[in-house]
Design an enzyme around this catalytic site. Structure first.
Site, PDB file in Angstrom:
ATOM      1  CE  LYS A   1      -4.546   0.553   0.333  1.00  0.00           C
ATOM      2  NZ  LYS A   1      -5.580  -0.338  -0.198  1.00  0.00           N
TER       3      LYS A   1
ATOM      4  N   GLY B   1     -22.828   4.147  -3.453  1.00  0.00           N
ATOM      5  CA  GLY B   1     -21.782   4.712  -4.309  1.00  0.00           C
ATOM      6  C   GLY B   1     -21.535   3.812  -5.506  1.00  0.00           C
TER       7      GLY B   1
ATOM      8  N   GLY C   1     -22.109   0.127  -4.179  1.00  0.00           N
ATOM      9  CA  GLY C   1     -23.443  -0.087  -3.604  1.00  0.00           C
ATOM     10  C   GLY C   1     -24.548  -0.019  -4.645  1.00  0.00           C
TER      11      GLY C   1
HETATM   12  P1  NAD Z   1     -18.054   5.472  -3.029  1.00  0.00           P
HETATM   13  O1  NAD Z   1     -17.294   6.588  -2.402  1.00  0.00           O
HETATM   14  O2  NAD Z   1     -18.353   5.497  -4.491  1.00  0.00           O
HETATM   15  O3  NAD Z   1     -19.450   5.248  -2.279  1.00  0.00           O
HETATM   16  C1  NAD Z   1     -19.620   5.236  -0.902  1.00  0.00           C
HETATM   17  C2  NAD Z   1     -21.035   5.734  -0.642  1.00  0.00           C
HETATM   18  O4  NAD Z   1     -21.346   5.488   0.721  1.00  0.00           O
HETATM   19  C3  NAD Z   1     -21.185   7.231  -0.881  1.00  0.00           C
HETATM   20  O5  NAD Z   1     -22.286   7.467  -1.732  1.00  0.00           O
HETATM   21  C4  NAD Z   1     -21.408   7.803   0.537  1.00  0.00           C
HETATM   22  O6  NAD Z   1     -22.266   8.919   0.534  1.00  0.00           O
HETATM   23  C5  NAD Z   1     -22.040   6.604   1.228  1.00  0.00           C
HETATM   24  N1  NAD Z   1     -21.893   6.587   2.681  1.00  0.00           N
HETATM   25  C6  NAD Z   1     -20.778   6.787   3.414  1.00  0.00           C
HETATM   26  N2  NAD Z   1     -21.054   6.669   4.726  1.00  0.00           N
HETATM   27  C7  NAD Z   1     -22.372   6.394   4.823  1.00  0.00           C
HETATM   28  C8  NAD Z   1     -23.271   6.173   5.921  1.00  0.00           C
HETATM   29  N3  NAD Z   1     -22.848   6.224   7.181  1.00  0.00           N
HETATM   30  N4  NAD Z   1     -24.564   5.920   5.648  1.00  0.00           N
HETATM   31  C9  NAD Z   1     -25.003   5.874   4.366  1.00  0.00           C
HETATM   32  N5  NAD Z   1     -24.204   6.077   3.296  1.00  0.00           N
HETATM   33  C10 NAD Z   1     -22.925   6.326   3.524  1.00  0.00           C
HETATM   34  O7  NAD Z   1     -17.223   4.144  -2.649  1.00  0.00           O
HETATM   35  P2  NAD Z   1     -17.269   2.747  -3.379  1.00  0.00           P
HETATM   36  O8  NAD Z   1     -16.189   2.683  -4.394  1.00  0.00           O
HETATM   37  O9  NAD Z   1     -18.670   2.415  -3.742  1.00  0.00           O
HETATM   38  O10 NAD Z   1     -16.795   1.790  -2.185  1.00  0.00           O
HETATM   39  C11 NAD Z   1     -17.665   1.491  -1.108  1.00  0.00           C
HETATM   40  C12 NAD Z   1     -16.913   0.725  -0.039  1.00  0.00           C
HETATM   41  O11 NAD Z   1     -16.383  -0.477  -0.600  1.00  0.00           O
HETATM   42  C13 NAD Z   1     -15.702   1.463   0.545  1.00  0.00           C
HETATM   43  O12 NAD Z   1     -15.555   1.092   1.901  1.00  0.00           O
HETATM   44  C14 NAD Z   1     -14.550   0.902  -0.251  1.00  0.00           C
HETATM   45  O13 NAD Z   1     -13.322   0.991   0.464  1.00  0.00           O
HETATM   46  C15 NAD Z   1     -14.978  -0.526  -0.432  1.00  0.00           C
HETATM   47  N6  NAD Z   1     -14.384  -1.185  -1.595  1.00  0.00           N
HETATM   48  C16 NAD Z   1     -14.556  -0.648  -2.833  1.00  0.00           C
HETATM   49  C17 NAD Z   1     -13.999  -1.283  -3.935  1.00  0.00           C
HETATM   50  C18 NAD Z   1     -14.191  -0.737  -5.322  1.00  0.00           C
HETATM   51  O14 NAD Z   1     -13.912  -1.459  -6.290  1.00  0.00           O
HETATM   52  N7  NAD Z   1     -14.674   0.482  -5.479  1.00  0.00           N
HETATM   53  C19 NAD Z   1     -13.270  -2.474  -3.759  1.00  0.00           C
HETATM   54  C20 NAD Z   1     -13.144  -3.025  -2.477  1.00  0.00           C
HETATM   55  C21 NAD Z   1     -13.703  -2.351  -1.399  1.00  0.00           C
END
Ligand code: NAD
Length: 339
Positions: free
Chosen positions: A78, A176, A179
């Site tokens: 990382k 996001g 999700g």
């Molecule tokens: P993103 O930033 O696109 O979306 C996150 C969403 O969660 C945002 O819309 C934000 O408003 C919402 N959010 C944050 N806290 C919240 C709460 N308390 N209640 C309701 N909504 C809330 O991120 P992403 O890329 O969709 O990733 C989501 C999670 O998955 C993160 O923890 C990320 O580390 C993990 N992750 C993502 C990937 C990837 O490929 N993008 C891979 C592995 C893990």
């Protein structure tokens, strides 16, 4: 410093600074026995150097575990760039970081993480080929969502006796990139969605396009449902929230969902099945790792589809040993890494 490295079994820690661009970067290489270390690059304001180094080490270790259990020939690493208060030329800063990566000769491969974008990866790519998630490589999020969907099926089978998602109530926290894509797949499979996001626009979209039922952010974790899918930030499973959960299983994309290892035991004690986050959300890593190797989409999808099976195996071990799936996953990863 060395005791911190020893405790995490960290192979190497690299620091670099460049006064011209303002770069102050840490690269933590956790383990390269299974292959070169792959892991994202964070670009965040840290209160001090120690917190940046600690973050890099903790996250690098997590990446080794994730890669090992995903069956990748890849180690864990990382990078953390301490975001300066002011930066004149962001592109030049990321190019300087690219030169730092190049100096490591391929032992570390970088990717997008909090605070960085594909455009930043494109700047890094000017200096080194040891970079993934550039704008031409594609967004890993849909692949993460695909893996989480397979994981939800496996969790439903293990905890509820069937992987038929028709009529299953799934509560998604965070709509996001991952999700929302997950929500689309769940609706297509007949699940009933309860959703929250801090951004009302995202919720509105899910209500209009997917017929989801909105839930206030502060109420989502306590909403009765079959599966809770945390897809926002980490730390949501903690001593305050666990006693209040009203779900049969937790299976979502967010990284570091457990506030501590003890939280896994708290879930187990309540009879709530927990899908270890770094197993169920490994689709994105699988995508970037295999794309970097030059694999085509069918091979990547085939690899991704094993996430459900892997979880099923972890659940079987956990049930046999009467242990949390999180502890079983850690033990399996350590066996692969330190055998
Ligand atoms: P993103 O930033 O696109 O979306 C996150 C969403 O969660 C945002 O819309 C934000 O408003 C919402 N959010 C944050 N806290 C919240 C709460 N308390 N209640 C309701 N909504 C809330 O991120 P992403 O890329 O969709 O990733 C989501 C999670 O998955 C993160 O923890 C990320 O580390 C993990 N992750 C993502 C990937 C990837 O490929 N993008 C891979 C592995 C893990």
């Amino acid at each position: 410093m060395f005791s911190m490295m020893e405790a995490a079994r960290l192979e190497a820690l690299h620091l670099a600074q460049d006064p011209v661009t303002g770069l102050r970067a840490v690269i933590a290489i956790h383990d390269t026995r299974l292959g070169p270390a792959l892991g994202g690059c964070r670009y965040l304001a840290y209160p001090n150097e120690e917190s940046a180094i600690r973050d890099a080490i903790r996250l690098a270790q997590g990446m080794s575990y994730k890669a090992a259990l995903a069956g990748l020939e890849q180690g864990g690493g990382k990078a953390v760039i301490m975001r300066p208060a002011h930066v004149d030329n962001r592109a030049a800063l990321f190019e300087a970081f690219g030169r730092m990566i190049e100096s490591l000769g391929g032992r570390y491969i970088t990717a997008v993480d909090s605070g960085t974008s594909s455009a930043d990866m494109d700047c890094i790519a000017q200096q080194t080929r040891h970079v993934t998630s550039t704008s031409s490589a594609g967004d890993p999020s849909p692949h993460t969502a695909m893996g989480v969907f397979a994981g939800i099926r496996a969790s439903a089978r293990a905890r509820l006796g069937s992987d038929d998602l028709e009529g299953l109530r799934v509560a998604i926290q965070g709509l996001g990139n991952v999700g929302f894509a997950l929500a689309e797949q769940l609706v297509a499979a007949g699940a009933e969605l309860l959703v929250s996001d801090l951004d009302p626009g995202r919720v509105q979209l899910a209500v209009e396009q997917l017929g989801a039922q909105p839930v206030a952010s502060e109420a989502l974790l306590t909403t009765p449902c079959d599966i809770l899918a945390p897809c926002g930030l980490g730390g949501v499973l903690n001593p305050q929230t666990i006693p209040q959960l009203r779900c049969a299983a937790v299976a979502g994309a967010a990284n570091n969902q457990l506030a501590s290892a003890d939280s896994a035991d708290g879930l187990e004690a309540r009879g709530i099945l927990y899908a270890p986050d770094y197993v169920i959300n490994s689709g994105g890593l699988i995508y970037v790792a295999l794309r970097h190797k030059g694999d085509e989409l069918p091979a990547i999808t085939a690899h991704l589809s094993r996430i459900g099976q892997r979880l099923t195996e972890i659940y079987a071990h956990a049930q046999a040993d009467k242990r949390s799936p999180a502890r079983v996953a850690d033990a399996l990863a350590e066996r692969l890494l330190y055998r």
